[in-house]
Design a protein around this motif. Structure first.
Motif, short mmCIF file in Angstrom:
data_model
loop_
_atom_site.label_atom_id
_atom_site.label_comp_id
_atom_site.label_asym_id
_atom_site.label_seq_id
_atom_site.Cartn_x
_atom_site.Cartn_y
_atom_site.Cartn_z
N ASN A 69 70.82 46.84 -16.27
CA ASN A 69 71.23 46.58 -14.89
C ASN A 69 71.31 47.84 -14.04
O ASN A 69 71.05 47.81 -12.85
N GLU A 70 71.70 48.95 -14.66
CA GLU A 70 71.87 50.18 -13.89
C GLU A 70 70.53 50.84 -13.53
O GLU A 70 70.49 51.77 -12.75
N GLN A 71 69.43 50.36 -14.09
CA GLN A 71 68.12 50.96 -13.81
C GLN A 71 67.16 50.04 -13.07
O GLN A 71 66.17 50.49 -12.52
N SER A 74 62.27 49.22 -10.60
CA SER A 74 62.98 50.31 -11.26
C SER A 74 63.56 51.21 -10.17
O SER A 74 62.84 51.69 -9.30
N LEU A 75 64.85 51.44 -10.22
CA LEU A 75 65.49 52.29 -9.22
C LEU A 75 64.94 53.72 -9.24
O LEU A 75 64.92 54.39 -8.22
N ASN A 76 64.48 54.16 -10.39
CA ASN A 76 63.95 55.52 -10.54
C ASN A 76 62.64 55.74 -9.80
O ASN A 76 62.21 56.87 -9.64
N HIS A 77 61.98 54.68 -9.40
CA HIS A 77 60.65 54.81 -8.78
C HIS A 77 60.65 54.53 -7.28
O HIS A 77 59.60 54.58 -6.65
N ILE A 78 61.81 54.25 -6.70
CA ILE A 78 61.88 53.98 -5.27
C ILE A 78 61.74 55.30 -4.51
O ILE A 78 62.50 56.24 -4.72
#
Length: 156
Positions: free
Chosen positions: A102-104, A115-119
């Motif tokens: 959920n955190e990712q 994916s939050l890392n790719h925004i």
């Protein structure tokens, strides 16, 4: 596909791409073997089988996990950082979504999990990821914007 089946498409390609065959028909298994498919998934496809097939395309690095020892250990999916997956699942992605951390990952639309890392950037109506624009669904808007504001590690 209206004019050509997936099997016919692969047979006519000049290169030999890495493919995973997904079908409801067992009789295509031999064709998959001849085409050097990385895997052959018979529908309905479980999430664990999907992850095993994906690990054949994107081997896990430095985890000590062998592809044959799957289902994946917790966190192993994090190792495929530069990979992306487009998944057509006829609006039945809840099993897939439940397995993601959920955190990712964040649902931003009924058809999109990201994916939050790719925004790269966002507005009130869309996200930018790798030069592509993903809509933020009306019913997800408040939750998405709240989550994005709460994340202090993203560089916008």
């Amino acid at each position: 596909m209206p004019q050509l089946s997936g099997m016919e498409l692969v047979r006519n390609l000049l290169s030999n791409p890495k493919i995973i065959i997904t079908t409801a028909y067992r009789e295509y298994a031999l064709d998959g073997y001849v085409m050097n498919a990385r895997d052959y998934l018979l529908k309905p496809i479980s999430f664990d089988c999907f992850l095993i097939a994906m690990s054949k395309l994107f081997p896990l690095k430095d985890t000590g996990i062998e592809n044959d020892s799957l289902p994946l250990a917790n966190g192993a999916i994090d190792e495929v950082k530069d990979a992306f997956v487009y998944l057509k699942s006829d609006k039945k992605i809840s099993e897939f979504e439940e397995k993601l951390p959920n955190e990712q990952f964040l649902r931003v639309h009924r058809s999109f999990l990201v994916s939050l890392n790719h925004i790269d950037a966002y507005t009130a109506t869309q996200l930018e990821i790798g030069g592509k624009f993903i809509p933020i669904g009306r019913i997800f808007k408040n939750e998405v914007l709240r989550a994005l504001k709460d994340i202090s590690t993203l560089d916008f």
